[in-house]
Design an enzyme around this catalytic site. Sequence first.
Site, PDB file in Angstrom:
ATOM      1  N   GLU A   1      -0.486  -9.343  -0.755  1.00  0.00           N
ATOM      2  CA  GLU A   1      -1.914  -9.609  -0.559  1.00  0.00           C
ATOM      3  C   GLU A   1      -2.678  -9.600  -1.881  1.00  0.00           C
ATOM      4  O   GLU A   1      -3.574 -10.421  -2.104  1.00  0.00           O
ATOM      5  CB  GLU A   1      -2.506  -8.571   0.406  1.00  0.00           C
ATOM      6  CG  GLU A   1      -1.923  -8.673   1.808  1.00  0.00           C
ATOM      7  CD  GLU A   1      -2.405  -7.557   2.726  1.00  0.00           C
ATOM      8  OE1 GLU A   1      -1.976  -6.400   2.505  1.00  0.00           O
ATOM      9  OE2 GLU A   1      -3.200  -7.832   3.625  1.00  0.00           O
TER      10      GLU A   1
ATOM     11  N   ALA B   1       0.856  -1.174   0.000  1.00  0.00           N
ATOM     12  CA  ALA B   1       0.000   0.000   0.000  1.00  0.00           C
ATOM     13  C   ALA B   1       0.896   1.229   0.000  1.00  0.00           C
ATOM     14  O   ALA B   1       2.064   1.162   0.385  1.00  0.00           O
ATOM     15  CB  ALA B   1      -0.897  -0.013   1.229  1.00  0.00           C
TER      16      ALA B   1
ATOM     17  N   GLU C   1       4.416  -5.134   7.115  1.00  0.00           N
ATOM     18  CA  GLU C   1       3.606  -4.110   7.791  1.00  0.00           C
ATOM     19  C   GLU C   1       3.994  -3.896   9.241  1.00  0.00           C
ATOM     20  O   GLU C   1       3.913  -2.780   9.770  1.00  0.00           O
ATOM     21  CB  GLU C   1       2.125  -4.488   7.724  1.00  0.00           C
ATOM     22  CG  GLU C   1       1.493  -4.338   6.342  1.00  0.00           C
ATOM     23  CD  GLU C   1       1.565  -5.582   5.485  1.00  0.00           C
ATOM     24  OE1 GLU C   1       2.378  -6.485   5.789  1.00  0.00           O
ATOM     25  OE2 GLU C   1       0.814  -5.661   4.502  1.00  0.00           O
TER      26      GLU C   1
ATOM     27  N   GLY D   1       0.658  -5.032   0.797  1.00  0.00           N
ATOM     28  CA  GLY D   1      -0.515  -5.108  -0.068  1.00  0.00           C
ATOM     29  C   GLY D   1      -0.215  -5.767  -1.409  1.00  0.00           C
ATOM     30  O   GLY D   1      -1.102  -6.344  -2.041  1.00  0.00           O
TER      31      GLY D   1
HETATM   32  C1  HXC Z   1       5.005   4.542  -1.097  1.00  0.00           C
HETATM   33  C2  HXC Z   1       6.920   3.634  -1.937  1.00  0.00           C
HETATM   34  C3  HXC Z   1       6.581   2.370  -1.416  1.00  0.00           C
HETATM   35  C4  HXC Z   1       5.358   2.257  -0.701  1.00  0.00           C
HETATM   36  C5  HXC Z   1       8.474   2.192  -2.408  1.00  0.00           C
HETATM   37  N1  HXC Z   1       8.093   3.471  -2.545  1.00  0.00           N
HETATM   38  N2  HXC Z   1       7.564   1.496  -1.712  1.00  0.00           N
HETATM   39  N3  HXC Z   1       6.134   4.702  -1.777  1.00  0.00           N
HETATM   40  N4  HXC Z   1       4.605   3.369  -0.572  1.00  0.00           N
HETATM   41  N5  HXC Z   1       4.939   1.093  -0.205  1.00  0.00           N
HETATM   42  C6  HXC Z   1       8.818   4.544  -3.242  1.00  0.00           C
HETATM   43  C7  HXC Z   1       9.996   5.052  -2.446  1.00  0.00           C
HETATM   44  O1  HXC Z   1       9.591   5.983  -1.491  1.00  0.00           O
HETATM   45  C8  HXC Z   1      10.854   5.653  -3.534  1.00  0.00           C
HETATM   46  O2  HXC Z   1      10.355   6.914  -3.921  1.00  0.00           O
HETATM   47  C9  HXC Z   1      10.616   4.731  -4.710  1.00  0.00           C
HETATM   48  O3  HXC Z   1       9.376   4.047  -4.441  1.00  0.00           O
HETATM   49  C10 HXC Z   1      11.706   3.669  -4.857  1.00  0.00           C
HETATM   50  O4  HXC Z   1      11.839   2.990  -3.617  1.00  0.00           O
HETATM   51  P1  HXC Z   1      13.244   2.837  -2.842  1.00  0.00           P
HETATM   52  O5  HXC Z   1      12.916   2.570  -1.427  1.00  0.00           O
HETATM   53  O6  HXC Z   1      14.147   3.970  -3.174  1.00  0.00           O
HETATM   54  O7  HXC Z   1      13.806   1.531  -3.553  1.00  0.00           O
HETATM   55  P2  HXC Z   1      14.777   0.423  -2.933  1.00  0.00           P
HETATM   56  O8  HXC Z   1      15.849   1.084  -2.119  1.00  0.00           O
HETATM   57  O9  HXC Z   1      15.178  -0.450  -4.078  1.00  0.00           O
HETATM   58  O10 HXC Z   1      13.871  -0.417  -1.914  1.00  0.00           O
HETATM   59  C11 HXC Z   1      12.792  -1.161  -2.385  1.00  0.00           C
HETATM   60  C12 HXC Z   1      11.906  -1.598  -1.191  1.00  0.00           C
HETATM   61  C13 HXC Z   1      11.520  -0.347  -0.361  1.00  0.00           C
HETATM   62  C14 HXC Z   1      12.667  -2.603  -0.305  1.00  0.00           C
HETATM   63  C15 HXC Z   1      10.656  -2.299  -1.775  1.00  0.00           C
HETATM   64  O11 HXC Z   1      11.002   0.645  -1.246  1.00  0.00           O
HETATM   65  C16 HXC Z   1      10.499  -0.603   0.696  1.00  0.00           C
HETATM   66  O12 HXC Z   1      10.790  -1.171   1.735  1.00  0.00           O
HETATM   67  N6  HXC Z   1       9.233  -0.192   0.420  1.00  0.00           N
HETATM   68  C17 HXC Z   1       8.149  -0.315   1.397  1.00  0.00           C
HETATM   69  C18 HXC Z   1       7.667  -1.750   1.496  1.00  0.00           C
HETATM   70  C19 HXC Z   1       6.575  -1.899   2.526  1.00  0.00           C
HETATM   71  O13 HXC Z   1       6.772  -1.638   3.721  1.00  0.00           O
HETATM   72  N7  HXC Z   1       5.394  -2.304   2.089  1.00  0.00           N
HETATM   73  C20 HXC Z   1       4.236  -2.500   2.962  1.00  0.00           C
HETATM   74  C21 HXC Z   1       3.419  -1.263   2.994  1.00  0.00           C
HETATM   75  S1  HXC Z   1       2.113  -1.404   4.151  1.00  0.00           S
HETATM   76  P3  HXC Z   1      11.091   8.281  -3.487  1.00  0.00           P
HETATM   77  O14 HXC Z   1      10.333   9.312  -4.281  1.00  0.00           O
HETATM   78  O15 HXC Z   1      10.912   8.401  -2.012  1.00  0.00           O
HETATM   79  O16 HXC Z   1      12.531   8.103  -3.884  1.00  0.00           O
HETATM   80  C22 HXC Z   1       0.935  -2.266   3.349  1.00  0.00           C
HETATM   81  C23 HXC Z   1      -0.363  -2.464   4.094  1.00  0.00           C
HETATM   82  C24 HXC Z   1      -1.385  -3.162   3.246  1.00  0.00           C
HETATM   83  O17 HXC Z   1       1.063  -2.717   2.266  1.00  0.00           O
HETATM   84  C25 HXC Z   1      -2.721  -2.993   3.862  1.00  0.00           C
HETATM   85  C26 HXC Z   1      -3.848  -2.789   2.962  1.00  0.00           C
HETATM   86  C27 HXC Z   1      -3.617  -2.442   1.519  1.00  0.00           C
END
Ligand code: HXC
Length: 257
Positions: free
Chosen positions: A111, A65, A131, A108
């Site tokens: 999911e 998400a 999460e 997400g």
């Molecule tokens: C918003 C995101 C994002 C996310 C990545 N980006 N994941 N933006 N929401 N979930 C953005 C980053 O901010 C960045 O933009 C760009 O995408 C590239 O990501 P990087 O982090 O620079 O890339 P990298 O270093 O290669 O790392 C990749 C990654 C990391 C390991 C996937 O991005 C990460 O940990 N993302 C979050 C993963 C996560 O926690 N997902 C769960 C979310 S909670 P900028 O502009 O900042 O450079 C969830 C709840 C679901 O899903 C519930 C209901 C739907």
Amino acid sequence: NAYETIRVETRGRVGWITLDRPEALNALNRQVMRDLVAAATAFDADEGIGAIVVTGSERAFAAGADIKEMEGLRGRDFAVGGGFDQWRAFADIRTPVIAAVAGYALGGGCELAMMCDVILAADSAKFGQPEITLGVIPGIGGTQRLIRAIGYYKAAELVLSGRTIDAAEAERIGLVSRVVPAAELLDEADALAQGIAAKPLPALYAAKAALDAALEVPLAEGLRLEKHLFASLFDTEDQKEGMAAFREKRPPEFRHR
Ligand code: HXC
């Protein structure tokens, strides 16, 4: 293309949906949810479509998400009809859906893959429910579907630790249907989808409905449902054609009704 965050394409009887927010690793914001649900339900209403493929980019299926969009929300924003409720409609579509996953399928994204019927993974795929690291838990089925897919102890470890697993581990624990070399993912997904979509549509709908029910209902009820769905297919043209073609030793010509 009528959508902001996805690309949509029809190849024969297969509907393709490609997530397209490269700047955010296909993070699932509300617009992605709206676009994906609209595209999938439109394919689902089209009898010319027998299978749907959902995919992302080489780098990310979906990194979860959209954290930046979610950050400021309060609990009340998740009241009925709000939040992520529209995802339910995606899980409810009757057409078989294949997730073709390369790169990150986190939160997400994992999911979303689990809302699909088949998960085809590139060897580059990474799955996880991180999460917990953000102070929340999976919110669109992660805890429920992961347990049903891989069992309590493996699911609990992933949800509680937030650990990410690679494609090989995902295949070993039963989270993915099959792993293929990354360069072949889209061709493999299309071949699989075309093969499914060529099958008679009434039987595909019945098969998906029966499989879905198995995750929810007690065995006796599931067996009863299966029997009724099985029986109902004997009132379809495609059943007559499929069995006549077998007897006449020729390929069937299904009319998908
Ligand atoms: C918003 C995101 C994002 C996310 C990545 N980006 N994941 N933006 N929401 N979930 C953005 C980053 O901010 C960045 O933009 C760009 O995408 C590239 O990501 P990087 O982090 O620079 O890339 P990298 O270093 O290669 O790392 C990749 C990654 C990391 C390991 C996937 O991005 C990460 O940990 N993302 C979050 C993963 C996560 O926690 N997902 C769960 C979310 S909670 P900028 O502009 O900042 O450079 C969830 C709840 C679901 O899903 C519930 C209901 C739907």
